[in-house]
Design a protein around this motif. Structure first.
Motif, PDB file in Angstrom:
ATOM      1  N   TRP A   6       0.856  -1.193   0.000  1.00  0.00           N
ATOM      2  CA  TRP A   6       0.000   0.000   0.000  1.00  0.00           C
ATOM      3  C   TRP A   6       0.882   1.229   0.000  1.00  0.00           C
ATOM      4  O   TRP A   6       1.790   1.337   0.831  1.00  0.00           O
ATOM      5  N   LEU A  47      -4.604   5.855  -0.567  1.00  0.00           N
ATOM      6  CA  LEU A  47      -3.700   4.717  -0.457  1.00  0.00           C
ATOM      7  C   LEU A  47      -3.959   3.872  -1.692  1.00  0.00           C
ATOM      8  O   LEU A  47      -5.120   3.625  -2.034  1.00  0.00           O
ATOM      9  N   ARG A 103      -3.430   0.234  -3.518  1.00  0.00           N
ATOM     10  CA  ARG A 103      -3.060  -1.151  -3.300  1.00  0.00           C
ATOM     11  C   ARG A 103      -2.342  -1.652  -4.550  1.00  0.00           C
ATOM     12  O   ARG A 103      -2.896  -1.627  -5.644  1.00  0.00           O
ATOM     13  N   LYS A 122      -4.149  -1.847  -8.041  1.00  0.00           N
ATOM     14  CA  LYS A 122      -5.393  -2.600  -8.044  1.00  0.00           C
ATOM     15  C   LYS A 122      -6.577  -1.805  -7.533  1.00  0.00           C
ATOM     16  O   LYS A 122      -7.692  -1.950  -7.993  1.00  0.00           O
ATOM     17  N   LYS A 123      -6.349  -1.013  -6.493  1.00  0.00           N
ATOM     18  CA  LYS A 123      -7.501  -0.413  -5.825  1.00  0.00           C
ATOM     19  C   LYS A 123      -7.037   0.834  -5.085  1.00  0.00           C
ATOM     20  O   LYS A 123      -5.919   0.883  -4.584  1.00  0.00           O
ATOM     21  N   GLU A 181      -7.935   3.436  -1.960  1.00  0.00           N
ATOM     22  CA  GLU A 181      -8.717   3.714  -0.745  1.00  0.00           C
ATOM     23  C   GLU A 181      -8.276   5.079  -0.218  1.00  0.00           C
ATOM     24  O   GLU A 181      -7.285   5.625  -0.668  1.00  0.00           O
ATOM     25  N   MET A 216     -11.212   6.196   9.289  1.00  0.00           N
ATOM     26  CA  MET A 216     -10.847   5.875   7.920  1.00  0.00           C
ATOM     27  C   MET A 216     -10.978   7.132   7.087  1.00  0.00           C
ATOM     28  O   MET A 216     -11.620   8.085   7.491  1.00  0.00           O
ATOM     29  N   LYS A 247     -12.013   8.732   3.287  1.00  0.00           N
ATOM     30  CA  LYS A 247     -13.037   8.402   2.321  1.00  0.00           C
ATOM     31  C   LYS A 247     -12.634   8.799   0.914  1.00  0.00           C
ATOM     32  O   LYS A 247     -11.737   9.619   0.720  1.00  0.00           O
ATOM     33  N   THR A 248     -13.319   8.250  -0.042  1.00  0.00           N
ATOM     34  CA  THR A 248     -13.063   8.578  -1.447  1.00  0.00           C
ATOM     35  C   THR A 248     -14.405   8.741  -2.142  1.00  0.00           C
ATOM     36  O   THR A 248     -15.434   8.371  -1.605  1.00  0.00           O
ATOM     37  N   CYS A 249     -14.363   9.304  -3.349  1.00  0.00           N
ATOM     38  CA  CYS A 249     -15.597   9.429  -4.111  1.00  0.00           C
ATOM     39  C   CYS A 249     -15.512   8.534  -5.343  1.00  0.00           C
ATOM     40  O   CYS A 249     -14.510   7.879  -5.580  1.00  0.00           O
ATOM     41  N   ALA A 250     -16.569   8.534  -6.139  1.00  0.00           N
ATOM     42  CA  ALA A 250     -16.620   7.694  -7.333  1.00  0.00           C
ATOM     43  C   ALA A 250     -15.448   8.013  -8.263  1.00  0.00           C
ATOM     44  O   ALA A 250     -14.812   7.120  -8.809  1.00  0.00           O
ATOM     45  N   GLN A 273     -12.124   6.672  -6.977  1.00  0.00           N
ATOM     46  CA  GLN A 273     -12.048   5.223  -7.140  1.00  0.00           C
ATOM     47  C   GLN A 273     -11.622   4.834  -8.545  1.00  0.00           C
ATOM     48  O   GLN A 273     -10.983   3.815  -8.764  1.00  0.00           O
ATOM     49  N   VAL A 281      -7.577   4.171 -11.122  1.00  0.00           N
ATOM     50  CA  VAL A 281      -6.831   3.049 -11.708  1.00  0.00           C
ATOM     51  C   VAL A 281      -7.216   2.800 -13.163  1.00  0.00           C
ATOM     52  O   VAL A 281      -6.428   2.286 -13.948  1.00  0.00           O
TER      53      VAL A 281
END
Lengths: 266, 751
Positions: free
Chosen positions: B51, B66, B68, B75-76, B78, B93, B95-98, B101, B104
């Motif tokens: 990460w 972060l 991954r 890959k992802k 966060e 934690m 947060k993220t938005c659409a 996300q 990638v």
């Protein structure tokens, strides 16, 4: 020697009073779970796959008049697999591809599925999605695919898993390697909460273990679940509860300060 | 001896066989256990993931992320739980938005530009070349122009740059003698000016929604794309259910029900451009009833009290605003009583010819209730921790683009001989009536650093593709910040996927090859060096979230945590109220309907359109995907005989015309056509091209009176039913929901 696994009961609490309908969960879910790209034709054919979706309802502010400007408001509700304890999708599967595990998850076993689609037909929440086509990504986009999640081939049913790949990772790393209990904190720290929960900006989605007395879901349920709390402020309910599906997703009602004025549900 | 993959597999095969032979004497222990036959492959894969902390660049907010990474592939994404901007302090934690996300998908987009290209003069085709050739071409042209004494005919167009990249661009342009202009399609010029006038602040303030009791928002889509939507989303959650036995009340005032407005307890319709008048009328009620803070009431009204605002009595102005006197009174009384209360404005309220008036009136309300610089109100951001670090380098208002278009078209007063584009797509996002794309054709040489072949890059003669933000170094000063000093860091989380370079590195290389004063002004070897030199200044401050005995540990520390911040250094300004502005009404051109463009929650103004996840993200209100639609009220739809999917021809007052399918929206007020921005790309990869229409094309190039920002909500249109129709692609109706609500019954008849 067979070691007994710690017991878990995975539960989601969705606070609709927090949900803003922003769709972050929807994209986070697709990014995590190798869901094929929903192309325009998929929407036109009504075959788009969204394991979690935001439903939008128009409501009349004054129900005696038509829901049209200015007498209208919109409401959002996220819907995903409700992981029913008494799931209508399970008994109809002829090949036991969908079964109930001992952690409260309604599990879809892809390599048993023969694609009868009986389960989707029987699901009152309409959260099961069928792969009508072979999954295809352009070569370069395949680099993004999550190696922890199976790519479902044509003819297979799929649905929200509560990100079971993250739960197994939690079992391996937290319980297995470190020998600790899985808690809200340890899952959060390791980014192992379900993808939608990690993303949700407003904190509307809360996930946790009901076997863990200190979990946030337990706290919320103690306060809001009508089966536990007798307070008038309790906002909890289960979607289509009267079907006795016993969902493991509990919703907390939206607070509408104006609802009393118009006696909406009189 | 190196072990090849084939040889390794062979060896592995041999030892596995050996195990079978020698282990065959008895049944291994683990086979006695009956394995659950229902084990999914999910149970079996045990890859190792790494990460990396970095900064999101999908919108200008600057959230911490972060990433991954497994086996060198991202890959992802966060949220970075440490990062102060998008952090949820209760849930621990981030947060993220659409859009965040979907980062990638930008990295692995199949239509990314894979390496430098030059346009062949004879055929007009773009042909691949090497980086050395490409740079030599650019350097040659820059040198030739400089030697001719024409360095002022070189223009660098970027997005507004922050942090050290902004510094680098500033140095480069200054030393070379060119010009830098930063393009922002939905500019925040008006908001910046309003904040400066009302609060004497150069930086945008933080909005403490989380601790407010009452929030009134005028047109700002803070739960969609406005400024820092993830931060506001987190705060909104707390406003609603984050406090013991207390739930904040939220009012949205706007001319169309936005996704943000859908969440309001009270949604109030206001005629387009009348938001400021409503604010003044609220001020009248508060001041005349003595409900406001005394000192503020005195200063806001030049000591005249309610007399100063006598022209804005609710009964006199309610008609012009489009609401009732009772509603204005109710809003004013609640705003004054339920403290801490907060008034914010932006979005379409700022995008009128009187936008600055609207916003100054709205933000001034906060003084009346003592919310300025207070918990639950407007909190200020301090100056950047390192002096001179830009938060919006090169930002210019819309009239400068008008001016530039004239200069490009006429070659006067000076021609433009070379334009460099980076992270800006003005060919798509400037109103068509301006004629920017046509004027740009007069430029002899266009260079683009674009990652994707957008409309502007498609016109370029030389393409030097830059890394995506996941492959590049960088830093960022989130604007607006969280109320204290933050420098966010961006690091390459994967190796470059294509033959791309960093824009910062290239600027330095070009400067080196040009030599002379330019090389002296930019003595570094790479952009990373510039960042490290900047980080050293933070290190020397010896305070904040990362302190270390030596610089190397400090550098590792800020990269691990994704940035540096100091919660002790807050913006502590205590500005004094200034007199409320005097009523100004918006000006519109002729036309029966008012056109309200809005930023799509996933595509924003168009940058997200390349990414399939974002194309497939349903619009919260209509659930429409992959296209442009036109929202029309049920009343107007009946009048025009229009039902869902009927194509409307929408003609702007300047004659440009588009066709889009109608979406009769039960919440749409009559007289208003609302259309999302973001689509209508002629070039931006397979997922964006030739899809929907570009709503920017309709806009009248009107400007806000004082700031000269684009008044993008000031266009009027006429609407005609073309008689053609198609189905709108939307998610609603994709699943059978007769159990959840009444289903539409489709009658099938023969013929």
């Amino acid at each position: 020697m067979v070691q007994e696994r710690p017991k878990h009961k995975w539960t989601m609490v969705v606070d609709i009073d927090r949900c803003s309908g922003c769709q972050a969960c929807v994209v986070a879910c697709q990014a995590e779970n190798n869901i094929t790209i929903n192309e325009q034709r998929d929407f036109l054919q009504r075959r788009a796959k969204e394991w979690i979706r935001i439903e939008r309802y128009w409501e009349a502010i004054d129900p005696s008049k038509p829901a049209e400007f200015p007498n209208v408001k919109a409401r959002f509700i996220p819907i995903m697999c409700q992981q029913c304890d008494n799931a209508p999708c399970e008994p109809v599967c002829p090949v036991y591809a969908t079964y109930h595990n001992n952690e409260g998850l309604n599990v879809q076993v892809y390599n048993r599925c023969v694609g009868t689609r009986y389960c989707a037909n029987n699901c009152p929440y309409q959260v099961r999605f069928f792969n009508f086509w072979e999954p295809v990504w352009p070569e370069s986009l395949r680099n993004q695919l999550n190696p922890d999640v199976t790519v479902r081939s044509r003819g297979i049913m799929e649905k929200c898993t509560f990100c079971v790949q993250r739960l197994s990772r939690a079992r391996r790393t937290i319980e297995g390697r470190r020998g600790k209990r899985i808690t809200d904190e340890s899952m959060t720290e390791e980014n192992l909460m379900p993808a939608c929960v990690m993303a949700c900006p407003t904190g509307a989605l809360v996930f946790g273990d009901r076997e863990d007395p200190k979990s946030r879901v337990n706290e919320l349920l103690k306060e809001h679940d009508p089966r536990q709390a007798k307070s008038v402020a309790a906002r909890g309910y289960r979607v289509l509860e009267d079907l006795t599906t016993e969902p493991n997703v509990v919703y907390l009602k939206k607070v509408d300060p104006h609802l009393k004025k118009v006696k909406a549900h009189a | 001896m190196g072990v090849t993959r084939r040889r390794f597999l062979t060896m592995a095969g041999v030892s596995a066989m050996g195990a079978v032979i020698f282990g065959g004497c008895r049944v291994p222990d683990r086979e006695v256990l009956i394995q659950s036959p229902a084990r999914l492959p999910e149970d079996l894969v045990t890859g190792i993931d790494n990460w990396y902390a970095s900064t999101c660049h999908q919108c200008p907010a600057g959230c911490g992320i972060l990433v991954r990474v497994m086996e060198g592939r991202a890959k992802k994404i966060e949220g970075n739980p440490d990062h102060p901007l998008n952090h949820d302090p209760v849930l621990h934690m981030s947060k993220t938005c659409a859009r965040g996300q979907a980062g990638v998908q930008l990295l692995y987009h199949p239509d990314r530009i894979q390496g430098p290209m030059r346009r062949d003069r004879a055929t007009g085709e773009l042909l691949p070349i090497s980086w050395e050739e490409a740079r030599a071409e650019l350097v040659g042209r820059l040198r030739e122009l400089r030697d001719r004494g024409a360095s002022d005919t070189v223009l660098v167009v970027t997005e507004p740059l922050r942090g050290h990249l902004g510094l680098l661009a500033r140095e480069f342009v200054k030393a070379y003698g060119g010009q830098h202009m930063a393009f922002e399609a939905l500019e925040e010029t008006v908001l910046r000016e309003a904040v400066k006038r009302v609060f004497d602040q150069d930086r945008l303030p933080d909005l403490d929604l989380a601790n407010a009791e009452y929030v009134i928002s005028f047109g700002s889509g803070f739960l969609e794309t406005w400024l820092s939507p993830v931060r506001y989303g987190v705060a909104y959650g707390h406003l609603r259910q984050g406090r013991e036995a207390k739930r904040g009340y939220f009012v949205q005032v706007e001319p169309r029900l936005s996704a943000t407005g859908a969440n309001a307890d009270d949604w109030v319709y206001v005629k387009p451009g009348m938001e400021g008048l409503l604010a003044l009328s609220m001020a009248y009620v508060i001041v005349s009833q003595g409900l406001g803070d005394q000192e503020a009431s005195r200063l806001l009204t030049r000591g005249q009290g309610a007399q100063y605002l006598a022209a804005y009595r609710p009964q006199d102005v309610a008609g012009a605003i489009g609401t009732t006197p009772e509603k204005i009174e109710e809003l004013a009384l609640d705003f004054a009583a339920k403290r801490p209360s907060l008034a914010i404005g932006g979005g379409s309220a700022a995008a009128h010819t009187n936008g600055l008036f609207n916003l100054t009136a709205i933000y001034s309300l906060n003084y009346l209730v003592g919310s300025v610089g207070q918990r639950g109100g407007i909190l200020f951001n301090p100056a950047p921790p390192v002096a001179g670090l830009p938060v919006a380098e090169g930002r210019v208002p819309f009239d400068r683009w008008q001016e530039l278009t004239g200069r490009l078209a006429s070659g006067k007063p000076r021609p433009v001989n070379l334009v460099v584009f980076r992270g800006a797509n003005p060919v798509h996002s400037l109103p068509q009536a301006l004629g920017f794309a046509d004027a740009l054709k007069n430029v002899p040489f266009i260079v683009s650093f674009s990652t994707m072949m957008d409309e502007t890059a498609a016109m370029a003669d030389l393409i030097l593709p830059e890394h995506t933000y996941l492959e590049d170094w960088g830093d960022d000063l989130p604007e607006p910040g969280p109320g204290y000093e933050v420098v966010s860091y961006q690091q390459p989380v994967v190796r470059p996927f294509h033959n791309t370079h960093s824009f910062g590195d290239e600027l330095i290389m070009v400067a080196k090859e040009l030599g002379g004063s330019l090389a002296q002004a930019m003595p570094w070897n790479s952009f990373k060096e510039v960042l490290q030199a900047g980080a050293r200044k933070l290190f020397e401050l010896n305070r904040g979230s990362v302190t270390a005995p030596d610089f190397d540990s400090f550098w590792r520390g800020v990269l691990q945590r994704g940035g540096w911040w100091d919660t002790a250094r807050r913006g502590l300004a205590r500005p004094l109220p200034k007199p409320l502005p005097v009523r100004e009404d918006p000006q519109f051109t002729a036309g029966e309907y008012h056109l309200l463009p809005f930023a799509s929650i996933s595509l924003t103004e168009g940058r997200g359109a390349a990414l399939p996840w974002l194309q497939a993200t349903p619009d919260p209100m209509t659930t429409a995907v992959w296209q442009t639609w036109a929202e029309i009220s049920l009343e107007d739809a009946r009048k025009l005989g229009v039902s869902e999917g009927d194509f409307l021809e929408i003609t702007s007052s300047n004659g440009t015309s588009l066709e889009a399918p109608a979406y009769p929206n039960p919440a749409a007020p009559p007289g208003i056509i609302a259309m999302p921005l973001g689509q209508g790309h002629s070039s931006l990869g397979r997922y964006a091209e030739n899809r929907g229409v570009n709503t920017f094309m309709l806009l009248q190039p009107a400007t806000e009176k004082e700031t000269k920002a684009l008044a993008w909500a000031a266009t009027r249109v006429t609407v005609r039913n073309t008689g053609r129709r198609s189905r709108i692609s939307k998610f609603e109706g994709s699943v059978r929901v007769e159990a959840l609500h009444e289903v539409e019954i489709v009658r099938v008849t023969k013929g």
